[in-house]
Design a protein around this motif. Sequence first.
Motif, PDB file in Angstrom:
ATOM      1  N   GLN A 158       0.834  -1.211   0.000  1.00  0.00           N
ATOM      2  CA  GLN A 158       0.000   0.000   0.000  1.00  0.00           C
ATOM      3  C   GLN A 158       0.867   1.260   0.000  1.00  0.00           C
ATOM      4  N   GLU A 202       0.895   4.027  -2.926  1.00  0.00           N
ATOM      5  CA  GLU A 202       0.617   5.456  -2.622  1.00  0.00           C
ATOM      6  C   GLU A 202       1.701   6.345  -3.205  1.00  0.00           C
ATOM      7  N   ARG A 231       1.182   6.482  -6.872  1.00  0.00           N
ATOM      8  CA  ARG A 231      -0.046   7.281  -7.135  1.00  0.00           C
ATOM      9  C   ARG A 231       0.269   8.771  -7.103  1.00  0.00           C
TER      10      ARG A 231
END
Length: 319
Positions: free
Chosen positions: A216, A220, A223
């Motif tokens: 994750q 992130e 992203r």
Amino acid sequence: MFQTLAEYSASSWEGSAEYDGLEAVVAGIADGAQHIQAKVRAAVLAHAVGVTGETNVQGEVVQILDTFSSDTLVDTLRKCGRVAAIGSEEIEETVIVGDSPVHQYLVQMDPLDGSSNIDVAVSVGSILGIWKRQADESVTGSTLLKKGNEQVAAVYTVYGSCTMMVVATHGSVQGFTLDPSDGIFRLTNSNIRIPKKNSCYSTNEGNFKGFDSGTQKAIEELRNTYSLRYVGSLVADFHRNLLKGGIFLYPGTKKSPEGKLRLMYEANPLAFIAEQAGGAASSGKERILDIEPLKLHQRTVLIIGNQDVVDRTLAVMNT
Ligand code: AHG
Ligand code: MN
Ligand code: MN
């Protein structure tokens, strides 16, 4: 004037002991791809979309075109006269073709990748890894269980806005485009190298909740740095990232710790191509090409693309 696939193969491999007979295997793949792309483009009109009603060894519903593509490539690879055995996503056991001295190659394939996209007119393709059989090696189911780093070549096709076929051998990644006017593949992208600059990241963000905390964190960071581009056909996402720079990730989740993609005929061939083009491919724990295969249809996590971005992503995932 563009060089044809036949001219390229002859000039690159004819007379070479290492690649003796490879041009027949690649010609067989090109022949199969020709038939598959024609079927894909006419599928809706020919009532050839949708499912067969069977489930494959993966427990996934089989699309009519999955079976057609697998049967087509088994047939053209058998006819090329150089392939000893074939592994296919759509066939549970190894297809044994022949064990004479001329049957020198072993092929593992995803005959139609992204098949859930067919009935919505989104790009799909075929992915094939090519290994060499040792002269005195018997041809059994386990003959195909070779590490990705033993591949001698890898091929994928994309049936998209055009039909492309990318062929990699050691130190060479070449892109051929199918000429619709005469059905010949022509060399349009010579000596493909993944661009230094990464342009996007590709992953199914809908699975984010199921990723572990390291993954994750890595997602992130991606992203916040790159655009997201995700077609849902591995081969189309990979092809765009190879030409424009990018990283593709199919991580494991709590439900499927090994992820969804298959080692032998999705990860290995694309990892071979990525590395020959200057990129990298990892399972998150190890280099894809070093994974010791235990089963024909085993799955693996796949993180593949620009070397620097893959390295950075692994570093964040594993903190
Ligand atoms: P296949 O059609 O050969 O089963 O492969 C489908 C794979 C791959 O093409 C794609 O990257 C992935 O499925 C997409 O999975 P999600 O829909 O779970 O993102
Ligand atoms: Mn696939
Ligand atoms: Mn498939």
